[in-house]
Scaffold this active site. Structure first.
Site, short mmCIF file in Angstrom:
data_model
loop_
_atom_site.label_atom_id
_atom_site.label_comp_id
_atom_site.label_asym_id
_atom_site.label_seq_id
_atom_site.Cartn_x
_atom_site.Cartn_y
_atom_site.Cartn_z
N ASP A 43 9.21 7.13 7.37
CA ASP A 43 9.71 6.36 6.23
C ASP A 43 11.12 5.88 6.57
O ASP A 43 11.73 6.32 7.54
CB ASP A 43 9.72 7.25 4.98
CG ASP A 43 10.26 6.53 3.74
OD1 ASP A 43 10.05 5.31 3.62
OD2 ASP A 43 10.89 7.19 2.90
N CYS B 283 5.81 4.51 3.37
CA CYS B 283 6.82 3.61 2.82
C CYS B 283 6.12 2.34 2.35
O CYS B 283 5.49 1.65 3.15
CB CYS B 283 7.86 3.29 3.88
SG CYS B 283 9.13 2.10 3.37
N THR C 103 7.49 -0.47 1.28
CA THR C 103 8.14 -1.66 1.83
C THR C 103 7.70 -1.91 3.26
O THR C 103 7.40 -3.04 3.66
CB THR C 103 9.67 -1.52 1.76
OG1 THR C 103 10.06 -1.25 0.41
CG2 THR C 103 10.36 -2.78 2.24
N CYS D 72 7.54 3.23 -4.76
CA CYS D 72 8.35 3.61 -3.60
C CYS D 72 8.23 5.11 -3.43
O CYS D 72 8.25 5.86 -4.43
CB CYS D 72 9.81 3.21 -3.83
SG CYS D 72 10.96 3.82 -2.56
N THR D 73 8.09 5.58 -2.20
CA THR D 73 7.87 7.01 -1.99
C THR D 73 9.08 7.86 -2.35
O THR D 73 8.95 9.08 -2.53
CB THR D 73 7.47 7.30 -0.53
OG1 THR D 73 8.44 6.72 0.36
CG2 THR D 73 6.11 6.71 -0.22
#
EC number: 5.1.1.3
Length: 265
Positions: free
Chosen positions: A12, A75, A77, A186-187
């Site tokens: 990530d 992740c 993104t 989002c993580t």
């Protein structure tokens, strides 16, 4: 040729993917785990897609050098920016990526109004637009970019007044729209679930994809006879920033102290 005892590599932009790593550990306790936090380049949400792809390729190469049998792109993104390219780059490796839980949220909402907290990069991505087109055509989706939230979580500030004030401001438009379902896109964000619970109506459903990613990893490994059995090795951690900073945060987010190596890629 990958073997069952080989590790799973997870990465990530920072420590957010630890929320996914926890789900993997809970569901697949026999799997040995490798984790890379690209903290020196966090947050990915404000970076270009090209920049993110380059970072993901370097980290993916590193994890494969460590013998990973599968990669988990923990992740949202990075998934939006790089998942397709990584699958082309590593055709022999099982890659599990993640994306905002639009489909389950659309199914869960009772009033047809869904809020999304995510990074700017995720919300602007073609992948997210495609998810909305495919699964959310019958519901109203209200998106909220969250600049600054990843940085608060990276600092280990999960309950402090600055994080609370930021979340209150970010949630206000979603609450004003009367959303009954909230996607954590989002993580990093699952780490502030306890604080979120104090700021949203009790009946609001909060959905993230960490557990779903762990289930998908289990399916992928099982289909290829790569599920580990027996005792897992001690998890190994690397960061592209200062190892001592990540060692400080791991007891808070992972639950136990760990040694962290320095990633130079």
């Amino acid at each position: 040729m990958a073997v069952e005892s080989a590790a799973v590599g997870v990465f990530d932009s920072g420590v957010g993917g630890l929320s996914v790593l926890r789900e993997i550990r809970a569901r697949l306790p026999s799997e040995s785990l490798l984790y890379v936090a690209d903290n020196a380049h966090v947050p990915y949400g404000e970076k270009s897609a090209e920049y993110i792809r380059e970072r993901c390729e370097r980290i993916g190469d590193f994890l494969l050098e460590q013998g990973a049998k599968a990669l988990v792109l923990a992740c949202n993104t990075a998934t939006a920016a790089a998942a397709a390219e990584l699958r082309e780059r590593y055709p022999q490796v099982q890659l599990v990526a993640m994306e905002p839980a639009v489909k389950p949220a659309a199914a869960a909402t009772r009033n047809g109004r869904v809020g999304v907290l995510a990074t700017t990069g995720t919300l602007k991505s073609a992948r997210f637009a495609a998810l909305l087109d495919r699964f959310a055509s019958d519901v109203q989706v209200f998106t909220q970019p969250c600049p600054g939230l990843v940085e608060r979580i990276e600092a280990g500030d999960l309950y402090g007044p600055q994080t609370r004030a930021l979340l209150e401001r970010l949630l206000a438009p979603i609450l004003e729209q009367g959303c009954d379902t909230l996607i954590l896109g989002c993580t990093h964000y699952p780490f502030v679930k306890p604080l979120l619970a104090e700021l949203i109506p009790a009946e609001m459903a909060v959905i993230d994809t960490g557990a779903a990613v762990a289930r998908q990893l289990e399916r992928v490994l099982s289909a290829r006879a790569l599920l580990a059995s027996g005792q897992a090795a001690t998890p190994r951690f690397w960061t592209s920033a200062l190892p001592e900073e990540m060692e400080r945060i791991l007891p808070i987010l992972w639950g136990s102290p760990e040694s962290v190596g320095k990633l130079v890629v």
